[in-house]
Scaffold this motif. Structure first.
Motif, PDB file in Angstrom:
ATOM      1  N   ASP A  61      46.529  85.289  64.766  1.00  0.00           N
ATOM      2  CA  ASP A  61      45.794  84.538  63.750  1.00  0.00           C
ATOM      3  C   ASP A  61      44.361  85.068  63.658  1.00  0.00           C
ATOM      4  O   ASP A  61      43.939  85.941  64.424  1.00  0.00           O
ATOM      5  N   ILE A  62      43.601  84.502  62.730  1.00  0.00           N
ATOM      6  CA  ILE A  62      42.165  84.767  62.586  1.00  0.00           C
ATOM      7  C   ILE A  62      41.490  84.618  63.945  1.00  0.00           C
ATOM      8  O   ILE A  62      41.867  83.752  64.737  1.00  0.00           O
ATOM      9  N   THR A  63      40.468  85.421  64.226  1.00  0.00           N
ATOM     10  CA  THR A  63      39.863  85.382  65.557  1.00  0.00           C
ATOM     11  C   THR A  63      39.450  83.973  65.951  1.00  0.00           C
ATOM     12  O   THR A  63      39.728  83.519  67.065  1.00  0.00           O
ATOM     13  N   ILE A 104      49.687  78.226  52.264  1.00  0.00           N
ATOM     14  CA  ILE A 104      50.881  78.463  53.076  1.00  0.00           C
ATOM     15  C   ILE A 104      51.786  77.251  52.930  1.00  0.00           C
ATOM     16  O   ILE A 104      51.390  76.127  53.219  1.00  0.00           O
ATOM     17  N   VAL A 105      53.008  77.496  52.464  1.00  0.00           N
ATOM     18  CA  VAL A 105      53.984  76.426  52.303  1.00  0.00           C
ATOM     19  C   VAL A 105      55.102  76.644  53.316  1.00  0.00           C
ATOM     20  O   VAL A 105      55.720  77.699  53.361  1.00  0.00           O
ATOM     21  N   PRO A 185      51.397  83.407  58.468  1.00  0.00           N
ATOM     22  CA  PRO A 185      51.635  83.985  57.133  1.00  0.00           C
ATOM     23  C   PRO A 185      50.528  83.751  56.107  1.00  0.00           C
ATOM     24  O   PRO A 185      50.759  83.197  55.024  1.00  0.00           O
ATOM     25  N   TYR A 186      49.309  84.185  56.433  1.00  0.00           N
ATOM     26  CA  TYR A 186      48.269  84.268  55.409  1.00  0.00           C
ATOM     27  C   TYR A 186      48.596  85.423  54.470  1.00  0.00           C
ATOM     28  O   TYR A 186      49.377  86.310  54.810  1.00  0.00           O
ATOM     29  N   ARG A 187      47.993  85.404  53.295  1.00  0.00           N
ATOM     30  CA  ARG A 187      48.189  86.536  52.386  1.00  0.00           C
ATOM     31  C   ARG A 187      47.744  87.826  53.078  1.00  0.00           C
ATOM     32  O   ARG A 187      46.616  87.910  53.574  1.00  0.00           O
ATOM     33  N   GLU A 188      48.607  88.810  53.086  1.00  0.00           N
ATOM     34  CA  GLU A 188      48.245  90.095  53.686  1.00  0.00           C
ATOM     35  C   GLU A 188      47.017  90.683  53.000  1.00  0.00           C
ATOM     36  O   GLU A 188      46.170  91.306  53.641  1.00  0.00           O
ATOM     37  N   GLN A 189      46.902  90.465  51.682  1.00  0.00           N
ATOM     38  CA  GLN A 189      45.768  91.016  50.948  1.00  0.00           C
ATOM     39  C   GLN A 189      44.457  90.414  51.432  1.00  0.00           C
ATOM     40  O   GLN A 189      43.419  91.075  51.419  1.00  0.00           O
ATOM     41  N   TYR A 190      44.498  89.158  51.884  1.00  0.00           N
ATOM     42  CA  TYR A 190      43.285  88.532  52.409  1.00  0.00           C
ATOM     43  C   TYR A 190      42.761  89.301  53.620  1.00  0.00           C
ATOM     44  O   TYR A 190      41.574  89.608  53.695  1.00  0.00           O
ATOM     45  N   VAL A 191      43.631  89.606  54.572  1.00  0.00           N
ATOM     46  CA  VAL A 191      43.189  90.337  55.759  1.00  0.00           C
ATOM     47  C   VAL A 191      42.730  91.733  55.376  1.00  0.00           C
ATOM     48  O   VAL A 191      41.732  92.245  55.907  1.00  0.00           O
TER      49      VAL A 191
END
Length: 204
Positions: A61-63, A104-105, A185-191
């Protein structure tokens, strides 16, 4: 257990009132979160969520991240870095990337977030971490360029390295390839956007 009260918004980020965190996730109400990524010219860092977590246990996940309470300013979210990782970082030490939206759903919830994103230019040192075991079980890093390719869908695995931490003070080294199924499962584009910001705005 005292319920967290958070602000809720419509899809245009217009304030609508307050709700409990549980109700926001149940009804899919938009709410605000604080994200702080540790990164430098070579690496981006991820936390491993604790196996005790109700949602996404054991995933990368996010740090450091968390929900903003109704009484908190966005800047107050920096507390998450101390709470989860044990790092004493002030808001003036991080770089504001901006706000994005993530949705995220899953079977358990509808998580609609307005994410306030910050980057900490992290001078690497594994010894500085003192994780909150109920929230975080490890910290790992990935090469910045390799991570960008991975989150843009150009590769299907990503090599990570770091440590899993234990309440008795011990830590075990980790080094392995992971796939998209190992991440929240965050948007890959976000990362990928976070990595692009680090490379092109912070370390030109």
């Amino acid at each position: 257990m005292e319920q967290e009260i958070i602000k809720v918004f419509n899809e245009k980020h217009e304030y609508m009132g307050t709700s409990t965190r549980a109700q926001a996730h149940e009804k899919g109400l938009w709410h605000e979160t604080f994200h702080c990524w540790l990164a430098n010219e070579e690496y981006i860092y991820f936390q491993i969520r604790s196996s005790q977590k109700r949602d996404y246990p054991g995933l990368l996940d996010i740090t450091a991240a968390g929900h903003l309470l109704a009484t908190e300013t966005v800047e107050a979210g920096i507390r998450e870095v101390k709470e989860e990782l044990g790092l004493n970082i002030n808001i003036d030490e991080v770089v504001r990337m901006g706000m994005t939206s993530c949705s995220i759903v899953s079977e358990k919830m509808i998580d609609n977030e307005f994410c306030h994103v910050y980057i900490n230019p992290f001078e690497h040192n594994w010894d500085v971490f003192a994780v909150q075991y109920e929230e975080v079980s490890g910290v790992v890093r990935a090469n910045l360029n390799e991570a960008e390719a991975f989150f843009l869908g150009k590769t299907v695995t990503l090599n990570i390295e770091g440590y899993e931490f234990f309440p008795d003070g011990q830590r075990v080294r980790l080094a392995r390839p992971v796939s998209a199924t190992h991440f929240v499962p965050y948007r890959e584009q976000y990362v990928a956007d976070v990595i692009h910001f680090v490379k092109n705005e912070m370390y030109k």
